[in-house]
Design a protein around this motif. Structure first.
Motif, PDB file in Angstrom:
ATOM      1  N   LEU A 180     -36.763 -34.663  29.380  1.00 53.76           N
ATOM      2  CA  LEU A 180     -36.340 -34.288  30.625  1.00 53.76           C
ATOM      3  C   LEU A 180     -37.332 -35.437  31.646  1.00 53.76           C
ATOM      4  O   LEU A 180     -36.008 -35.173  32.337  1.00 53.76           O
ATOM      5  CB  LEU A 180     -36.635 -32.824  30.733  1.00 53.76           C
ATOM      6  CG  LEU A 180     -36.531 -31.902  30.135  1.00 53.76           C
ATOM      7  CD1 LEU A 180     -37.035 -30.831  30.596  1.00 53.76           C
ATOM      8  CD2 LEU A 180     -34.764 -31.676  30.456  1.00 53.76           C
ATOM      9  N   ILE A 203     -19.001 -30.812  31.212  1.00 53.02           N
ATOM     10  CA  ILE A 203     -18.986 -31.015  29.963  1.00 53.02           C
ATOM     11  C   ILE A 203     -18.097 -31.947  29.298  1.00 53.02           C
ATOM     12  O   ILE A 203     -19.121 -32.561  27.678  1.00 53.02           O
ATOM     13  CB  ILE A 203     -18.466 -29.276  29.426  1.00 53.02           C
ATOM     14  CG1 ILE A 203     -19.316 -28.731  28.269  1.00 53.02           C
ATOM     15  CG2 ILE A 203     -17.010 -29.279  29.024  1.00 53.02           C
ATOM     16  CD1 ILE A 203     -21.639 -28.584  28.725  1.00 53.02           C
ATOM     17  N   GLN A 250     -19.980 -23.512  31.011  1.00 51.63           N
ATOM     18  CA  GLN A 250     -19.591 -24.321  30.619  1.00 51.63           C
ATOM     19  C   GLN A 250     -19.915 -25.394  29.581  1.00 51.63           C
ATOM     20  O   GLN A 250     -19.559 -25.390  28.175  1.00 51.63           O
ATOM     21  CB  GLN A 250     -18.892 -26.093  30.938  1.00 51.63           C
ATOM     22  CG  GLN A 250     -18.192 -25.487  32.757  1.00 51.63           C
ATOM     23  CD  GLN A 250     -18.189 -26.365  33.721  1.00 51.63           C
ATOM     24  OE1 GLN A 250     -19.010 -27.522  33.702  1.00 51.63           O
ATOM     25  NE2 GLN A 250     -16.953 -26.770  34.066  1.00 51.63           N
ATOM     26  N   PHE A 251     -21.378 -25.000  29.538  1.00 55.52           N
ATOM     27  CA  PHE A 251     -22.522 -25.603  28.239  1.00 55.52           C
ATOM     28  C   PHE A 251     -22.009 -24.368  27.036  1.00 55.52           C
ATOM     29  O   PHE A 251     -21.874 -24.802  25.746  1.00 55.52           O
ATOM     30  CB  PHE A 251     -24.002 -26.130  28.864  1.00 55.52           C
ATOM     31  CG  PHE A 251     -24.411 -26.658  27.403  1.00 55.52           C
ATOM     32  CD1 PHE A 251     -24.115 -27.448  26.527  1.00 55.52           C
ATOM     33  CD2 PHE A 251     -25.256 -25.504  26.341  1.00 55.52           C
ATOM     34  CE1 PHE A 251     -25.016 -27.884  25.503  1.00 55.52           C
ATOM     35  CE2 PHE A 251     -26.010 -25.686  25.300  1.00 55.52           C
ATOM     36  CZ  PHE A 251     -26.294 -27.381  24.975  1.00 55.52           C
ATOM     37  N   ILE A 266     -19.468 -25.028  23.322  1.00 55.94           N
ATOM     38  CA  ILE A 266     -20.700 -24.345  22.076  1.00 55.94           C
ATOM     39  C   ILE A 266     -19.853 -23.133  21.740  1.00 55.94           C
ATOM     40  O   ILE A 266     -20.125 -22.970  20.733  1.00 55.94           O
ATOM     41  CB  ILE A 266     -22.381 -24.431  22.380  1.00 55.94           C
ATOM     42  CG1 ILE A 266     -22.706 -25.405  23.190  1.00 55.94           C
ATOM     43  CG2 ILE A 266     -23.417 -24.259  21.229  1.00 55.94           C
ATOM     44  CD1 ILE A 266     -22.864 -26.502  22.434  1.00 55.94           C
ATOM     45  N   ASN A 311     -25.944 -32.136  36.144  1.00 53.97           N
ATOM     46  CA  ASN A 311     -26.011 -32.379  34.670  1.00 53.97           C
ATOM     47  C   ASN A 311     -26.122 -30.756  34.089  1.00 53.97           C
ATOM     48  O   ASN A 311     -27.092 -30.091  34.502  1.00 53.97           O
ATOM     49  CB  ASN A 311     -27.330 -32.829  34.175  1.00 53.97           C
ATOM     50  CG  ASN A 311     -27.173 -33.179  32.592  1.00 53.97           C
ATOM     51  OD1 ASN A 311     -26.890 -32.385  32.194  1.00 53.97           O
ATOM     52  ND2 ASN A 311     -28.303 -34.102  32.651  1.00 53.97           N
ATOM     53  N   VAL A 312     -24.765 -30.703  33.282  1.00 47.95           N
ATOM     54  CA  VAL A 312     -25.217 -29.242  33.204  1.00 47.95           C
ATOM     55  C   VAL A 312     -25.464 -28.931  31.808  1.00 47.95           C
ATOM     56  O   VAL A 312     -25.034 -27.291  31.855  1.00 47.95           O
ATOM     57  CB  VAL A 312     -23.475 -28.666  32.657  1.00 47.95           C
ATOM     58  CG1 VAL A 312     -22.275 -28.969  33.780  1.00 47.95           C
ATOM     59  CG2 VAL A 312     -22.500 -29.717  32.162  1.00 47.95           C
ATOM     60  N   VAL A 313     -25.830 -29.998  31.189  1.00 56.34           N
ATOM     61  CA  VAL A 313     -26.860 -29.134  29.783  1.00 56.34           C
ATOM     62  C   VAL A 313     -28.383 -29.211  30.963  1.00 56.34           C
ATOM     63  O   VAL A 313     -29.054 -28.238  29.831  1.00 56.34           O
ATOM     64  CB  VAL A 313     -26.571 -30.697  28.858  1.00 56.34           C
ATOM     65  CG1 VAL A 313     -27.897 -30.141  28.157  1.00 56.34           C
ATOM     66  CG2 VAL A 313     -25.824 -30.600  28.888  1.00 56.34           C
ATOM     67  N   THR A 314     -29.070 -29.152  31.145  1.00 55.22           N
ATOM     68  CA  THR A 314     -30.235 -28.951  32.250  1.00 55.22           C
ATOM     69  C   THR A 314     -30.510 -27.581  32.624  1.00 55.22           C
ATOM     70  O   THR A 314     -31.750 -27.532  31.788  1.00 55.22           O
ATOM     71  CB  THR A 314     -30.508 -29.784  33.308  1.00 55.22           C
ATOM     72  OG1 THR A 314     -29.768 -31.233  32.641  1.00 55.22           O
ATOM     73  CG2 THR A 314     -32.105 -29.979  33.440  1.00 55.22           C
ATOM     74  N   ALA A 355     -31.374 -26.445  28.582  1.00 55.58           N
ATOM     75  CA  ALA A 355     -32.306 -27.308  27.929  1.00 55.58           C
ATOM     76  C   ALA A 355     -34.021 -26.989  28.362  1.00 55.58           C
ATOM     77  O   ALA A 355     -35.197 -26.803  27.640  1.00 55.58           O
ATOM     78  CB  ALA A 355     -32.024 -28.715  27.655  1.00 55.58           C
ATOM     79  N   GLY A 356     -33.778 -26.852  29.593  1.00 52.28           N
ATOM     80  CA  GLY A 356     -35.197 -26.650  30.485  1.00 52.28           C
ATOM     81  C   GLY A 356     -36.271 -25.593  29.974  1.00 52.28           C
ATOM     82  O   GLY A 356     -37.155 -25.543  29.267  1.00 52.28           O
ATOM     83  N   PHE A 372     -36.392 -25.864  25.915  1.00 61.41           N
ATOM     84  CA  PHE A 372     -37.911 -26.887  25.616  1.00 61.41           C
ATOM     85  C   PHE A 372     -38.731 -26.220  25.909  1.00 61.41           C
ATOM     86  O   PHE A 372     -39.863 -27.053  25.914  1.00 61.41           O
ATOM     87  CB  PHE A 372     -37.510 -28.283  25.211  1.00 61.41           C
ATOM     88  CG  PHE A 372     -36.008 -28.317  24.633  1.00 61.41           C
ATOM     89  CD1 PHE A 372     -36.489 -28.495  23.032  1.00 61.41           C
ATOM     90  CD2 PHE A 372     -35.056 -28.511  24.740  1.00 61.41           C
ATOM     91  CE1 PHE A 372     -35.619 -28.626  21.993  1.00 61.41           C
ATOM     92  CE2 PHE A 372     -33.929 -28.618  23.831  1.00 61.41           C
ATOM     93  CZ  PHE A 372     -34.421 -29.013  22.524  1.00 61.41           C
ATOM     94  N   ARG A 373     -39.558 -25.590  27.042  1.00 62.16           N
ATOM     95  CA  ARG A 373     -40.416 -25.171  27.557  1.00 62.16           C
ATOM     96  C   ARG A 373     -40.990 -23.703  27.256  1.00 62.16           C
ATOM     97  O   ARG A 373     -41.851 -23.530  26.528  1.00 62.16           O
ATOM     98  CB  ARG A 373     -40.631 -25.392  29.445  1.00 62.16           C
ATOM     99  CG  ARG A 373     -40.596 -26.464  29.648  1.00 62.16           C
ATOM    100  CD  ARG A 373     -40.531 -27.236  30.706  1.00 62.16           C
ATOM    101  NE  ARG A 373     -39.665 -28.271  31.376  1.00 62.16           N
ATOM    102  CZ  ARG A 373     -38.792 -27.868  32.561  1.00 62.16           C
ATOM    103  NH1 ARG A 373     -38.454 -26.811  33.133  1.00 62.16           N
ATOM    104  NH2 ARG A 373     -37.818 -29.387  32.705  1.00 62.16           N
TER     105      ARG A 373
END
Lengths: 438, 171
Positions: A5, A141, B56-57, B61, B132-135, B138-139, B142-143
């Motif tokens: 990250l 996206i 949106q992510f 998906i 960023n729309v993924v963070t 993802a944050g 993965f934490r």
């Protein structure tokens, strides 16, 4: 904090569209409608003329003239073809499942067209109401949208094959679904490295990263190679046009189709080619950015910058379209087991290993303290060069060591050399009698 | 939802209506291929709703995984088994099973009604333009939720190995 990250945040540049003045309100709506109409028209006319280009290029490669009767140099041939396709009779086979038979061409046509919506095709245009991004929808996206929509293209082909109620169509449909599902995985995995470098999934972000730190084609050479091969498989183009292998399946999934419905599959194939070319340009060849002339790629935006970047984008896309045709008229078709072997036993493991190696390399570069836009001696893009050299080494490993006729093998490599020698000796002894026994 | 405009409300109800209608068509169709396509349509509408909620992510998906991968494989199986035409479908269950399925459906509707009366968790703050729309996904993934995430991947691996073992035994 997770190092990946940190890396993504380190890579995220400041957004270079001025956020203070994006276009909004009614002008935004009008500009969106205008972009929609223009892009749709350009793609449809482009598709029509791609069919002519394909025939002309094939003629050139095979030392023929190609179409040259309708209009000067055959330039009006696409018009004549379109008119003919509209005027012809629509036929419906007796055993066909009619609702899906009619729906199938649309379902392959629509995803092929709407994928282009998020691809940025020029630098933002400066108008008196604010900046207009030169993609129909500036979706954050971006790339995932394209993956999602292209994964739907398979429905049209599968349903066409199934609803025709014809065994050759069904076999073509089944082949294509297996092929597209297989190569989609490799395609998605190959682009993870691009997303790691850009730290973003929006296509504008990916172009922006390449403006700052060089085109991705060199530092992500293997990713580009896998993506290129997968793009050929996804668009059902030679050497992977197994769904419509004439010698085995008549015409594959569209055997039973006539007139405009057949034409729609054709349009879908060519618009898929345009989208795939635009995507390769955007992900690996800097999108609309102009090489060696950096001032044109960055703000402040003026109208001639939009024009020049639009031309640059068009040239890159046309090059890839030519590549598609060049390959089609050069390479023979793969066998089905070779296709599947290449997809699952070679491309997918290589793509997965590539993600691990590239993320490791990016972590090392970050730990050493080399920034993506650092320059040695003022002009050597060191980050770009180090990744590129790593990729050259990997490419040598992949092509020379890993695949020596082992994965995509000709039929004769399956049997031992001694037996081939025996067969050859026998066929020399009596050239007229067929070889028996083995 | 008062701060959303008429535009939002109109599209929310539009997509909701299409989603429910497609879901109904999905369970009432006789042909498995048609049913599968109605389900794909439902997935699309759900994805549209996610995108309208700025997820949106999740929307991408939803289409990529369900409509683009899982349903394609379903369709593949249906076509390989040649279950295509309505007359060939023999495994429609009897009245008892249908009533049980209806009861489960009613129970789930009741659960939705109960949940709707509870206090909903707060919305995430709006992302800045161009972020960023993924963070945001993802944050935490993965934490905080790394272990469940990894366990899920092991579960999928087990399923794949199981499929390979079954296929090998058959051959």
């Amino acid at each position: 904090m997770n190092p990946m990250l940190l890396l993504m945040q380190a890579n995220a540049f400041t957004h270079f569209y001025n956020p203070a003045a994006p276009i909004s309100g009614a002008p935004w709506l009008w500009f969106t409608i205008l972009k929609l109409l223009v892009v749709f028209t350009v793609i449809m006319v482009g598709v029509a003329y791609l069919t002519l280009a394909e025939r002309k290029i094939s003629a050139w490669i095979q030392d023929r003239y190609g179409p040259n009767r309708v209009g000067p140099q055959g330039l009006f041939q696409p018009l004549a073809d379109g008119l003919k396709n509209i005027m012809k009779e629509e036929t419906y086979p007796d055993g066909a499942y009619k609702p899906l038979f009619i729906l199938a061409p649309m379902m392959s046509f629509i995803p092929a067209l709407i994928t282009f919506a998020v691809i940025p095709f020029a630098a933002p245009l400066h108008t008196r109401w604010g900046y207009v991004t030169m993609s129909i929808a500036n979706a954050p996206i971006g790339f995932l949208y394209i993956l999602a929509i292209t994964s739907l293209g398979v429905y049209g082909i599968v349903l066409a094959g199934w609803s025709s109620n014809n065994k050759y169509s069904l076999l073509g449909g089944l082949r294509s679904s297996a092929q597209m599902v297989s190569y989609e995985v490799a395609m998605g995995m190959a682009t993870v490295a691009v997303l790691l470098l850009a730290g973003n999934v929006s296509l504008e972000g990916i172009v922006e990263q390449q403006v700052h730190s060089g085109w991705n084609a060199f530092p992500l050479l293997i990713g580009f190679f896998i993506f290129l091969v997968a793009a050929f498989a996804e668009t059902n183009r030679l050497p992977f046009d197994l769904p419509e292998a004439e010698s085995e399946l008549i015409a594959g999934y569209h055997t039973e189709y006539s007139a405009m419905k057949f034409s729609m599959f054709f349009i879908a194939e060519y618009s898929n080619m345009i989208t795939a070319s635009a995507l390769m340009t955007t992900l690996f060849f800097g999108g609309w950015s102009v090489p060696f002339w950096t001032s044109v790629n960055v703000a402040p935006w003026v109208w001639w910058k939009t024009l020049i970047t639009l031309i640059a984008f068009t040239i890159k896309v046309v090059f890839f379209l030519f590549l598609f045709m060049w390959v089609r008229w050069t390479l023979p078709r793969f066998r089905y087991d070779q296709l599947m072997g290449l997809g699952w036993k070679f491309m997918l493991p290589v793509a997965l290993g590539y993600i691990v190696i590239m993320s490791g390399a990016l972590l090392v570069l970050q730990a050493v303290g080399i920034a993506p836009d650092a320059r040695w001696l003022g002009f050597v893009p060191v980050y770009w060069a180090i990744l590129g050299i790593l990729n050259l080494v990997l490419a040598a490993l992949v092509f020379v060591v890993l695949d020596r006729g082992r994965i995509v093998s000709p039929a004769y490599s399956r049997i031992e050399a001694a037996r081939i020698a025996r067969l050859r000796a026998r066929s020399v002894r009596s050239a007229l009698t067929p070889v028996e026994g083995d | 939802m008062t701060h959303y405009g008429l535009f939002f409300q109109f599209h929310f109800y539009l997509f909701g209506l299409i989603a429910v209608a497609s879901a109904l068509a999905f369970v009432t169709r006789q042909s498995p291929v048609a049913a599968a396509l109605w389900l794909v349509n439902t997935m699309f509408c759900l994805s549209a709703l996610f995108v309208m909620l700025d997820a949106q992510f999740l929307g991408a998906i939803q289409v990529l995984v369900y409509a683009g991968a899982i349903m394609v494989v379903f369709l593949f199986v249906v076509m390989l088994l040649n279950l295509g035409h309505p007359s060939e479908v023999a495994d429609i269950k009897g009245l008892g099973t249908r009533l049980a399925a209806g009861a489960v459906g009613l129970a789930m509707l009741a659960e939705v009604a109960v949940l709707a009366r509870q206090k909903l968790p707060p919305l995430l703050p709006d992302l800045p333009e161009g972020a960023n729309v993924v963070t945001p996904v993802a944050g935490p993934l993965f934490r905080e939720y790394l272990l469940p995430f990894e366990i899920t991947s092991v579960l999928l691996l087990v399923a794949i190995i199981g499929a390979v073992v079954l296929a090998k035994r058959r051959a």
